[in-house]
Structures are given as structure tokens and as C-alpha cells.
Design an enzyme around this catalytic site. Structure first.
Site, PDB file in Angstrom:
ATOM      1  N   TRP A   3      -5.239 -18.826  -2.363  1.00  9.85           N
ATOM      2  CA  TRP A   3      -5.440 -18.086  -3.615  1.00  9.85           C
ATOM      3  C   TRP A   3      -6.433 -18.869  -4.474  1.00  9.85           C
ATOM      4  CZ3 TRP A   3      -4.388 -19.634  -8.769  1.00  9.85           C
ATOM      5  CH2 TRP A   3      -4.767 -18.660  -9.717  1.00  9.85           C
ATOM      6  N   GLU A  56      -4.629 -14.188  -0.675  1.00 13.38           N
ATOM      7  CA  GLU A  56      -3.853 -13.549  -1.744  1.00 13.38           C
ATOM      8  C   GLU A  56      -4.793 -12.968  -2.799  1.00 13.38           C
ATOM      9  OE1 GLU A  56      -1.376 -16.303  -3.909  1.00 13.38           O
ATOM     10  OE2 GLU A  56      -0.319 -14.716  -5.002  1.00 13.38           O
ATOM     11  N   LYS A  62      -5.858 -10.530  -6.209  1.00 11.90           N
ATOM     12  CA  LYS A  62      -5.339 -10.420  -7.570  1.00 11.90           C
ATOM     13  C   LYS A  62      -6.214  -9.461  -8.347  1.00 11.90           C
ATOM     14  CE  LYS A  62      -3.813 -13.475 -11.253  1.00 11.90           C
ATOM     15  NZ  LYS A  62      -3.339 -14.810 -11.579  1.00 11.90           N
ATOM     16  N   ASP A 110       1.225 -10.364  -3.609  1.00  8.01           N
ATOM     17  CA  ASP A 110       2.019 -10.879  -4.727  1.00  8.01           C
ATOM     18  C   ASP A 110       2.284  -9.687  -5.624  1.00  8.01           C
ATOM     19  OD1 ASP A 110       2.468 -11.802  -7.460  1.00  8.01           O
ATOM     20  OD2 ASP A 110       1.984 -13.816  -6.769  1.00  8.01           O
ATOM     21  N   HIS A 125       0.325  -8.939  -8.812  1.00 12.51           N
ATOM     22  CA  HIS A 125      -1.138  -8.934  -8.752  1.00 12.51           C
ATOM     23  C   HIS A 125      -1.802  -7.568  -8.671  1.00 12.51           C
ATOM     24  CE1 HIS A 125      -1.654 -13.407  -7.465  1.00 12.51           C
ATOM     25  NE2 HIS A 125      -0.892 -13.252  -8.526  1.00 12.51           N
ATOM     26  N   HIS A 168       4.475 -12.838  -1.958  1.00  7.56           N
ATOM     27  CA  HIS A 168       4.887 -13.678  -3.071  1.00  7.56           C
ATOM     28  C   HIS A 168       5.733 -12.777  -3.934  1.00  7.56           C
ATOM     29  CE1 HIS A 168       1.966 -17.313  -3.475  1.00  7.56           C
ATOM     30  NE2 HIS A 168       2.821 -17.444  -2.490  1.00  7.56           N
ATOM     31  N   ASP A 214       0.913 -10.425 -15.066  1.00  3.34           N
ATOM     32  CA  ASP A 214       1.355 -11.296 -13.983  1.00  3.34           C
ATOM     33  C   ASP A 214       2.036 -12.528 -14.576  1.00  3.34           C
ATOM     34  OD1 ASP A 214       1.591 -12.459 -11.449  1.00  3.34           O
ATOM     35  OD2 ASP A 214      -0.346 -13.484 -11.664  1.00  3.34           O
ATOM     36  N   ASP A 253       4.929 -13.938 -13.961  1.00  5.10           N
ATOM     37  CA  ASP A 253       5.736 -14.787 -13.093  1.00  5.10           C
ATOM     38  C   ASP A 253       7.117 -15.106 -13.660  1.00  5.10           C
ATOM     39  OD1 ASP A 253       4.096 -15.221 -10.672  1.00  5.10           O
ATOM     40  OD2 ASP A 253       2.663 -16.037 -12.095  1.00  5.10           O
ATOM     41  N   ASP A 305       7.522 -16.755  -5.876  1.00  9.34           N
ATOM     42  CA  ASP A 305       6.465 -17.297  -6.744  1.00  9.34           C
ATOM     43  C   ASP A 305       6.737 -16.937  -8.201  1.00  9.34           C
ATOM     44  OD1 ASP A 305       4.148 -18.341  -7.808  1.00  9.34           O
ATOM     45  OD2 ASP A 305       2.814 -16.779  -7.045  1.00  9.34           O
TER      46      ASP A 305
END
Ligand code: RNT
Ligand code: ZN
Length: 408
Positions: A177, A218, A220, A251, A254, A278, A286, A288, A318
Site C-alpha cells: 500500500w 491495496e 484506495k 480494504d 477504501h 483488510h 477511512d 479505521d 486493519d
């Protein structure tokens, strides 16, 4: 309670024993970076690259010893098969730059993973929080010295990933990433992507064992401070992965908020042997946040289970929350993932698929709703008991906070 639940599920066509047996075999790769707010051990600097931790809860792991102690404690509350997901910035005792990292800088992690009885180690080159992220760019930089530095870093990481695979006797997922992108309207969207393509080609030209290392990319959609353009976009990486026979990592923070990773999993399963994840929880962006037992997580787990893809979908976590006890965050997220997998394992998918094929959408809706009332909690509690994972992790984590974290 479990015996009663078992009967109710059996009447619905589901074998709870088979579900419990299956669940503990599905590996979940737990990220090391929840423990220290993604700071790492190599002094790279403040977190950069469009990702952020917010909060200043006491007790952040400040060194390898503290991080190991916290991982050991947190993992003891996590049921099921676990892998450890490391970033290159967690190199131990490296007095060289990231492009010179070697397996020896990760030998202590291997020792630790073996001690904890983990199934494997996964890995990520760290292309953020470093002086060579120039003007926000790494593998797509127009500055050849910068671009080459990060290519060397990724090549070094391939060797380390290979080492992890050999030592742990299982594959190692190496996920790429990069934060590369622009805050405002770019003048050229193509050339940075061509440079990224060239960098990836150079990295993959390195002689590594494809049976041991699974390379993933990955994508995004955007990051904080990188709102207008992301070099490693979804279309870019999906095409790159397909043409070069590597893996895509999805992810779920993303994408545009109205896009669902649960729907992307079967789309990719139609073309790829493996899909990496993820699992995170984006709140409006995003962000997290800690993964919770929510609808989209259940939907993701359903796609893995009902497509018999528990070995094809490589599940990784993640998230990073610095505003609450970090160990509790870790455990809550890992348990939520396991809960969602159990939830999916307790559905009679064959019967539902038949209803769909017969276009009996009325019964499909009713049966799907019926499944939601079954005594899931009793089966989950039985699973924890069998795994020797205490239901109440909060009290013990609070005690650890008092004895250990508050003294930091
Ligand atoms: C960032 C990506 C990336 C990182 C970790 C630390 O948006 O999700 O995977 O979160 O590698
Ligand atoms: Zn991610």
C-alpha cells in the site's frame, strides 16, 4: 443454553458442531499496529500518508518489549487461529535505512510468533512516515532516487516475507500500500500511474518464491490531504493484479461509502485464486475505527463462507484507535470478525441459494429474516468456552492497564 441452541439450529437445518469446528480453523491475521498507533520501531517519524490515529489514551507501547507484552496479553483473549501482521517499520534493532532491511531484523518476531503458537506472519512494506516520502509520493515519484529507494525497500521486503514463510511453514501475504496522491486537481493522472506500474514490475522481477509469498496490492479512493487523486486506485491495481497474476487486497475503508466490499469479494473470486482483505470500520471516511459486529461485516463473512472461500480469502484486520484502551480495541475487533464468521457459518446457505434459483424471493426474504432470531449468543459463548477465551476480557484488561499501561 448451548444444547437448546443446537436443537433450534438443527431444526433450521444447521449443524452447530460443524460450525464451531470450522470457525476455529479460519485464520485471521491480526495487525501489530493497533498497539502503538502505527508508530513502528524504526523511528521513521510521525504518522503520515493520509492515515491518522486520533486520541491519546494512556499506555501506548513505546518499544519492542512493551509491544510484545501487549500483543501477548491481547492475543490471549482472542479465540481461533491467529496470524501476526507486521509492517516493515517494526524492524528490531536495525541501524540501516528501510531499503537495507534484512530477515535478521525480524528474527525476534519469528521467535515471538512461534512462542505464541501463531499460524504465520504476514508482512507490509512501510512506505509512509519516512523522509523519503517526497511530496507525498513513493513508488510513483518523478524523482528517480526516491522511486528507486522504495523499489529497493519492497525488494528487501520480499526477501523478508520469504523468510517468514519458510520459518513459519505457511505462505506470507506481502501487501503493498502506498500513500501516493494529490490534494488538488492534478495536471497529469497517467504518468504517475505509469511510474507506479514500472516500479511494481521492477519489484516483481525480483526472484522470489511465489508459493511462499503472496504479493497483494491495496487500492484506495482517497486519503486525508490526498483528496483529489490517488495513484494506486482500484482500477489501476485490479488490472495490474490480473495481468501479473498477483492478488488484490480489499480494504473496506477504501471505497466510496455506498460501495460494498462484500459485493466485491465474489466478483474477484470469479477471477482470482485468492483475495486478501483488510477488515476495518470507516466512519464517514477511512477512519479505521475498531471493527464491530455490524451488518456489512456479517455480509463480508457470508461471502467468504457461502462461497467456500475460507482458504481463498485471506482475512486481515486493519484498525487503530488511540482513544480507548488499545488492548480492548484489539480484542473487540478480532472477536467481532470471529463472531461474523460464526454468524455466517450458522446459516443454511444451500437452502437459501435454492430459493434464489427457484425465484422464490418471498420465501428467501422470510427465511433470511427467521435466521436472525436464532440463539446465536449461546453458540458464541460455547465457542469462547471451548477456545478457553474468557467472556469477560474487559476486567482483566483493566487490571493490566493498572499494573502495566498506566505506569508507562
Ligand atoms: C491505509 C491502508 C494501510 C494501512 C496499514 C497501516 O489506508 O489501509 O493498509 O492502514 O498498512
Ligand atoms: Zn488497509
Amino acid at each position: 443454553m448451548y444444547e437448546q441452541a443446537k436443537k433450534e439450529y438443527a431444526a433450521y437445518g444447521v449443524d452447530t458442531e460443524a460450525a464451531l469446528k470450522k470457525l476455529k480453523e479460519i485464520p485471521v491475521s491480526v495487525h501489530c499496529w493497533q498497539g502503538d498507533d502505527v508508530v513502528g520501531l524504526d523511528g521513521g517519524g510521525a504518522l503520515s500518508g493520509g492515515i491518522q490515529t486520533t486520541g491519546n489514551y494512556k499506555g501506548r507501547a513505546r518499544n519492542f518489549g512493551e509491544l510484545k507484552a501487549d500483543i501477548e496479553k491481547a492475543f490471549s483473549f482472542m479465540p481461533g487461529t491467529k496470524r501476526l501482521n507486521l509492517h516493515a517499520s517494526y524492524a528490531v534493532g536495525a541501524d540501516c535505512d528501510r531499503d537495507q532491511y534484512e530477515p535478521k531484523h525480524f528474527a525476534e518476531w519469528v521467535k515471538f510468533a512461534k512462542k505464541l503458537g501463531l499460524q504465520g506472519i504476514d508482512f507490509n512494506p512501510t512506505m509512509f512516515s519516512h523522509k523519503n516520502v517526497k511530496d507525498g509520493l513513493t513508488l510513483s515519484s518523478p524523482d528517480e532516487n526516491i522511486r528507486r529507494f522504495w523499489v529497493r525497500h519492497c525488494k528487501a521486503c520480499l526477501k523478508i516475507a520469504e523468510y517468514f514463510a519458510s520459518e513459519m511453514n505457511t505462505h506470507c501475504l506481502m501487501n503493498i500500500w502506498i500513500p501516493d496522491g494529490f490534494k488538488d486537481v492534478p495536471a497529469d493522472r497517467l504518468t504517475p500511474r505509469l511510474r507506479l506500474k514500472k516500479s511494481l514490475d521492477e519489484i516483481l522481477s525480483c526472484d522470489y518464491d511465489r508459493n511462499k509469498v503472496v504479493v497483494a496490492v491495496e487500492s484506495k479512493v482517497f486519503g486525508i490531504g490526498v483528496e483529489s487523486y490517488t495513484v494506486g486506485s482500484n482500477e489501476f491495481y485490479q488490472n495490474y493484479a490480473a495481468k501479473n497474476d498477483i492478488c488484490c487486497l480489499l480494504d473496506n475503508g477504501h471505497y466510496h461509502p455506498l460501495e460494498y466490499v462484500s459485493d466485491k469479494i465474489p466478483a474477484l473470486l470469479a477471477f482470482y485464486d485468492r483475495v486478501a482483505l483488510h477488515v476495518t470500520r470507516g466512519v464517514r471516511w477511512d477512519s479505521d475505527h475498531v471493527v464491530l459486529f455490524e451488518d456489512e461485516l456479517k455480509e463480508i463473512a457470508k461471502e467468504i463462507v457461502r462461497n467456500n472461500a475460507t482458504e481463498k480469502v485471506l482475512i486481515g484486520l486493519d484498525y487503530f484507535d488511540a482513544s480507548i484502551n488499545r488492548l480492548s480495541a484489539w480484542v473487540t475487533g478480532q472477536r467481532a470478525m470471529q463472531k461474523a464468521l460464526l454468524y455466517a457459518l450458522l446459516i443454511d446457505h444451500d437452502r437459501l441459494k435454492k430459493l434464489q434459483d427457484n425465484a422464490d424471493f418471498t420465501a428467501l426474504m422470510v427465511k433470511q429474516e427467521e435466521g436472525k432470531d436464532l440463539p446465536f449468543g449461546a453458540v458464541w459463548k460455547e465457542y469462547l468456552k471451548r477456545e478457553g477465551a474468557k467472556e469477560d476480557y474487559l476486567s482483566e484488561i483493566r487490571a493490566y492497564e493498572k499494573e502495566e499501561l498506566l505506569k508507562r
